[in-house]
Scaffold this motif. Structure first.
Motif, PDB file in Angstrom:
ATOM      1  N   ALA A 245      42.529  41.295  44.142  1.00 39.17           N
ATOM      2  CA  ALA A 245      43.572  40.817  45.042  1.00 39.17           C
ATOM      3  C   ALA A 245      44.041  41.998  45.875  1.00 39.17           C
ATOM      4  N   VAL A 246      44.288  41.758  47.149  1.00 36.97           N
ATOM      5  CA  VAL A 246      44.780  42.800  48.047  1.00 36.97           C
ATOM      6  C   VAL A 246      46.009  42.239  48.758  1.00 36.97           C
ATOM      7  N   LEU A 247      47.119  42.962  48.670  1.00 41.23           N
ATOM      8  CA  LEU A 247      48.358  42.550  49.319  1.00 41.23           C
ATOM      9  C   LEU A 247      48.831  43.645  50.259  1.00 41.23           C
ATOM     10  N   ARG A 248      49.467  43.241  51.337  1.00 38.25           N
ATOM     11  CA  ARG A 248      50.106  44.193  52.243  1.00 38.25           C
ATOM     12  C   ARG A 248      51.613  43.999  52.111  1.00 38.25           C
ATOM     13  N   PHE A 249      52.326  45.080  51.849  1.00 33.65           N
ATOM     14  CA  PHE A 249      53.773  45.061  51.669  1.00 33.65           C
ATOM     15  C   PHE A 249      54.443  45.807  52.805  1.00 33.65           C
TER      16      PHE A 249
ATOM     17  N   LEU B 156      52.560  49.346  52.788  1.00 32.89           N
ATOM     18  CA  LEU B 156      51.615  49.571  51.694  1.00 32.89           C
ATOM     19  C   LEU B 156      50.503  48.545  51.741  1.00 32.89           C
ATOM     20  N   VAL B 157      49.308  48.949  51.350  1.00 37.03           N
ATOM     21  CA  VAL B 157      48.239  48.010  51.026  1.00 37.03           C
ATOM     22  C   VAL B 157      47.942  48.247  49.553  1.00 37.03           C
ATOM     23  N   VAL B 158      48.072  47.174  48.763  1.00 38.29           N
ATOM     24  CA  VAL B 158      47.924  47.287  47.316  1.00 38.29           C
ATOM     25  C   VAL B 158      46.687  46.517  46.873  1.00 38.29           C
ATOM     26  N   PHE B 159      45.854  47.187  46.088  1.00 39.27           N
ATOM     27  CA  PHE B 159      44.599  46.631  45.576  1.00 39.27           C
ATOM     28  C   PHE B 159      44.747  46.412  44.080  1.00 39.27           C
ATOM     29  N   TYR B 160      44.543  45.172  43.631  1.00 40.63           N
ATOM     30  CA  TYR B 160      44.664  44.814  42.225  1.00 40.63           C
ATOM     31  C   TYR B 160      43.291  44.501  41.647  1.00 40.63           C
ATOM     32  N   ALA B 161      42.986  45.104  40.504  1.00 40.58           N
ATOM     33  CA  ALA B 161      41.790  44.765  39.731  1.00 40.58           C
ATOM     34  C   ALA B 161      42.278  43.898  38.582  1.00 40.58           C
ATOM     35  N   THR B 162      42.211  42.593  38.764  1.00 41.17           N
ATOM     36  CA  THR B 162      42.864  41.672  37.847  1.00 41.17           C
ATOM     37  C   THR B 162      41.883  40.601  37.375  1.00 41.17           C
ATOM     38  N   THR B 163      42.417  39.526  36.828  1.00 38.83           N
ATOM     39  CA  THR B 163      41.617  38.368  36.437  1.00 38.83           C
ATOM     40  C   THR B 163      42.322  37.109  36.932  1.00 38.83           C
ATOM     41  N   LYS B 164      41.576  36.027  37.001  1.00 37.59           N
ATOM     42  CA  LYS B 164      42.113  34.754  37.479  1.00 37.59           C
ATOM     43  C   LYS B 164      43.334  34.355  36.646  1.00 37.59           C
ATOM     44  N   ASP B 165      44.365  33.914  37.333  1.00 38.11           N
ATOM     45  CA  ASP B 165      45.594  33.404  36.722  1.00 38.11           C
ATOM     46  C   ASP B 165      46.485  34.470  36.065  1.00 38.11           C
ATOM     47  N   LEU B 166      46.092  35.741  36.096  1.00 38.37           N
ATOM     48  CA  LEU B 166      46.961  36.798  35.581  1.00 38.37           C
ATOM     49  C   LEU B 166      47.950  37.170  36.682  1.00 38.37           C
ATOM     50  N   PRO B 167      49.250  37.216  36.393  1.00 36.97           N
ATOM     51  CA  PRO B 167      50.198  37.578  37.449  1.00 36.97           C
ATOM     52  C   PRO B 167      49.963  39.015  37.912  1.00 36.97           C
ATOM     53  N   LEU B 168      50.263  39.277  39.177  1.00 32.50           N
ATOM     54  CA  LEU B 168      50.097  40.623  39.707  1.00 32.50           C
ATOM     55  C   LEU B 168      51.248  41.530  39.265  1.00 32.50           C
ATOM     56  N   ALA B 169      52.419  40.950  39.072  1.00 32.95           N
ATOM     57  CA  ALA B 169      53.579  41.696  38.601  1.00 32.95           C
ATOM     58  C   ALA B 169      54.470  40.755  37.787  1.00 32.95           C
ATOM     59  N   ILE B 170      55.209  41.335  36.869  1.00 33.66           N
ATOM     60  CA  ILE B 170      56.153  40.579  36.047  1.00 33.66           C
ATOM     61  C   ILE B 170      57.516  41.254  36.200  1.00 33.66           C
ATOM     62  N   ARG B 171      58.496  40.498  36.696  1.00 33.99           N
ATOM     63  CA  ARG B 171      59.851  41.039  36.853  1.00 33.99           C
ATOM     64  C   ARG B 171      60.522  41.189  35.480  1.00 33.99           C
ATOM     65  N   LYS B 172      61.297  42.253  35.370  1.00 28.40           N
ATOM     66  CA  LYS B 172      62.042  42.471  34.131  1.00 28.40           C
ATOM     67  C   LYS B 172      63.177  41.447  34.079  1.00 28.40           C
ATOM     68  N   PRO B 173      63.319  40.750  32.949  1.00 34.26           N
ATOM     69  CA  PRO B 173      64.413  39.789  32.825  1.00 34.26           C
ATOM     70  C   PRO B 173      65.768  40.498  32.906  1.00 34.26           C
TER      71      PRO B 173
END
Length: 145
Positions: free
Chosen positions: A58-62, A126-143
């Motif tokens: 996944a690649v995101l631009r922030f 920023l351009v962020v490159f994620y090496a992930t898997t299907k259905d895994l969230p890219l980030a998890i916010r702290k509760p």
């Protein structure tokens, strides 16, 4: 089995013939610069073993406005951010921090709470490159407590 062996040999020969094309002196104007290569995150801690299931990229631009902090979060997978413009300060929970400038790379921490902040007067791109898997969230916010 013989077909698999022959296929692997053919694949290896094809790949070997492709690799020099990027480093070939016969292609003027092509310049390759290694920006970063590391097995550690920005704090110097080793990255975890790569995920064992089928990978997904996944690649995101922030764009982060001046004087804006991102929420505290963590990443379940390896990712890196390239700073296109501005300066980003990243804070690990517990006090470690580092500022990254235009042209630098942030190798993010995995499964550690942190956040980024634009303390400057121009937007951070920023351009962020994620090496992930299907259905895994890219980030998890702290509760929130």
């Amino acid at each position: 089995m013989r077909l698999v062996g022959c296929s692997l040999i053919f694949f290896g020969l094809v790949m070997a013939s492709l690799v020099p094309a990027h480093a070939d002196d016969n292609h003027s104007g092509v310049v390759t610069n290694l920006v970063i290569r590391s097995g550690n995150d920005w704090t110097g801690s080793p990255l975890p073993n790569y995920l064992s299931s089928t990978p997904e990229v996944a690649v995101l631009r922030f764009t982060i406005p001046p004087q804006t902090a991102l929420p505290i979060h963590q990443h379940p997978a390896i990712n890196v951010a390239y700073v296109m413009d501005g300066e980003l300060t990243v804070f690990q929970e517990g006090g470690i921090q580092r500022t990254f400038k235009k042209g630098e790379v942030v190798i993010e921490m995995v499964e550690k709470w942190h956040h980024g902040m634009n303390q400057g007067s121009v937007p951070v791109e920023l351009v962020v490159f994620y090496a992930t898997t299907k259905d895994l969230p890219l980030a998890i916010r702290k509760p929130q407590p």
